[in-house]
Design a protein around this motif. Structure first.
Motif, PDB file in Angstrom:
ATOM      1  N   LEU A  47       0.829  -1.213   0.000  1.00  0.00           N
ATOM      2  CA  LEU A  47       0.000   0.000   0.000  1.00  0.00           C
ATOM      3  C   LEU A  47       0.861   1.260   0.000  1.00  0.00           C
ATOM      4  O   LEU A  47       0.341   2.377   0.041  1.00  0.00           O
ATOM      5  N   ALA A  79      -9.448  -5.698   1.709  1.00  0.00           N
ATOM      6  CA  ALA A  79      -8.847  -4.357   1.755  1.00  0.00           C
ATOM      7  C   ALA A  79      -8.426  -3.851   0.381  1.00  0.00           C
ATOM      8  O   ALA A  79      -8.269  -2.651   0.187  1.00  0.00           O
ATOM      9  N   VAL A  80      -8.253  -4.755  -0.565  1.00  0.00           N
ATOM     10  CA  VAL A  80      -7.656  -4.336  -1.840  1.00  0.00           C
ATOM     11  C   VAL A  80      -8.508  -4.623  -3.080  1.00  0.00           C
ATOM     12  O   VAL A  80      -8.221  -4.114  -4.163  1.00  0.00           O
ATOM     13  N   SER A  82     -12.188  -4.567  -5.152  1.00  0.00           N
ATOM     14  CA  SER A  82     -13.460  -3.832  -5.136  1.00  0.00           C
ATOM     15  C   SER A  82     -14.659  -4.752  -5.362  1.00  0.00           C
ATOM     16  O   SER A  82     -15.771  -4.455  -4.974  1.00  0.00           O
ATOM     17  N   LYS A 107      -9.191  -1.982  -5.525  1.00  0.00           N
ATOM     18  CA  LYS A 107      -9.656  -0.764  -4.858  1.00  0.00           C
ATOM     19  C   LYS A 107      -8.629   0.348  -5.072  1.00  0.00           C
ATOM     20  O   LYS A 107      -7.461   0.062  -5.347  1.00  0.00           O
ATOM     21  N   ASP A 108      -9.057   1.607  -4.864  1.00  0.00           N
ATOM     22  CA  ASP A 108      -8.135   2.736  -5.056  1.00  0.00           C
ATOM     23  C   ASP A 108      -7.030   2.783  -4.017  1.00  0.00           C
ATOM     24  O   ASP A 108      -6.049   3.512  -4.195  1.00  0.00           O
ATOM     25  N   THR A 109      -7.209   2.019  -2.923  1.00  0.00           N
ATOM     26  CA  THR A 109      -6.155   1.990  -1.891  1.00  0.00           C
ATOM     27  C   THR A 109      -4.845   1.393  -2.419  1.00  0.00           C
ATOM     28  O   THR A 109      -3.788   1.619  -1.841  1.00  0.00           O
TER      29      THR A 109
END
Ligand code: TXA
Ligand code: MG
Length: 350
Positions: A47, A79-80, A82, A107-109
């Motif tokens: 990340l 967490a990662v 979408s 995801k945008d993270t």
């Protein structure tokens, strides 16, 4: 140059302090090499864009080649990713922990530095207890490509990783020899379709037991077009000498080896031999330029020994490596995919 700390994992509670230190290093943006069942990985906080970029520098890796994120369990996916298609969940239930990497919408993270700017992310949960303890200690998804300098064979022992990466990483966790020896199967998962982008120990036959449709990236089949896994376009896994591969019965391969040897003797060339025990006996090759990878036709043994065998010839420089392959099917498909690349296509069925 960094001071690279090489530490053995024992598989006991004595590892606790080491794993905590490794996890802390990851969170601080440092690089840590870790064992998996396939090959050793070079880890960074997935990340943290700067930490991911440090992997590219350490490996000399082209920046359009995205990284795999390594997680300790299924919970690490949320967490990662979408969207998790039900079929991906089924694959995770069946094959994790294990040598299967899933390409899923991100995801945008997840920073562009980890995905090469793609809108998907590749995720894997290795079947190696020490590795998963390390991932838990890190507490973040760990970007983890193979721990070799770009273009070299992947390391399957800590000392091979040390050879390529000494001075480039903070720590190397030695978890023993990798049991599989070739990198994970990579699949793209859509609602009903699984597409194999890189063959590995989880075979198409195994995927077909749970997925309605299993296909293969057309680039893998035809060699044409752009591969969906960007890394598959590079001439990977290459030792310093050219490689020529023969596949066939022990008699036929021995005969082919004999012919290459006669030609090499006439040309004053030094040959290296990466062969099964049976072919070594039949063709009567001897000396220090011989590497025996195991029993003729045994795909699992060749998978485990292939990279070590190719690296052996960096220590014993030769003009040409004569290697013996296996039939495709099962893990043979992954082995021959890697051998074909190492040999730049010079593979013959005899
Ligand atoms: O077994 C393995 O997968 C090992 C161990 C260390 O986990 N890792 C590994 O990583 O082989 P690496 O970086 O050497 O290979 C990753 C491959 C590359 O070919 C890359 O192009 C592809 O995965 N890849 C990564 N993210 C992708 C994505 N979003 N879409 C398609 N391909 C992707
Ligand atoms: Mg690699």
């Amino acid at each position: 140059m960094k001071d690279t700390k090489l530490v053995k994992l024992t598989g006991t509670s004595a590892d606790k302090n080491v794993l905590e230190e490794a996890g802390r290093l990851i969170r601080q943006g440092e690089l840590v090499i870790f064992p998996t069942e396939t090959v050793y990985g070079i880890g960074a906080n997935g990340l943290d864009a700067a930490a991911c970029r440090a992997i590219y520098t350490a490996k000399g890796r082209p920046s359009d080649n995205p990284l795999i994120l390594t997680v300790p369990d299924k919970a690490g996916v949320e967490a990662v990713v979408s969207y998790l298609p039900p079929l991906a969940e089924t694959l995770i239930e069946k094959f994790w922990p294990g040598p299967l990497t899933l390409v899923l919408p991100r995801k945008d993270t997840v920073p562009d530095a980890a995905t090469g700017g793609l809108d998907t992310v590749a995720l894997r949960c290795p079947d190696h207890a020490g590795c998963r303890e390390f991932l838990k200690a890190a507490g973040v998804p760990v970007a983890g490509p193979s721990a070799n300098l770009s273009g070299r064979p992947s390391p399957t022992t800590a000392s091979e990783a040390f050879h390529d990466m000494e001075g480039r990483v903070a720590m190397i966790l030695d978890g023993g020899s990798c049991t599989v020896g070739v990198e994970s199967t990579i699949v793209e998962v859509l609602d009903n379709v699984v597409t194999v982008l890189r063959p590995g120990a989880v075979t198409e036959e195994m995927l077909a037991e749970v997925a309605p449709y299993v296909t293969t990236d057309t680039h893998l089949v035809t060699g044409k077009g752009v591969p969906k896994a960007p890394g598959m376009k590079y001439r990977h896994y290459a030792p310093e000498a050219p490689v020529r591969v023969f596949v066939g019965s022990a008699d036929q391969v021995s005969k082919a080896v004999g012919e290459v040897r006669t030609a090499a003797e006439n040309d004053g060339k030094r040959l290296g031999y990466l062969l099964s025990r049976e072919v070594i006996e039949k063709s009567e090759v001897t000396g220090k330029d011989v590497y025996c990878w195991g029993t003729h036709g045994n795909k699992t043994e060749l998978a485990k020994e292939l990279y070590r065998g190719l690296l052996f010839f960096d220590e014993h420089p030769v003009d040409l490596i004569v290697a013996e392959g296996v039939e495709t099917g099962g893990i043979g498909t992954a082995v021959m995919n890697r051998m074909k690349k190492a040999a730049d296509g010079d593979v013959m069925t005899v």
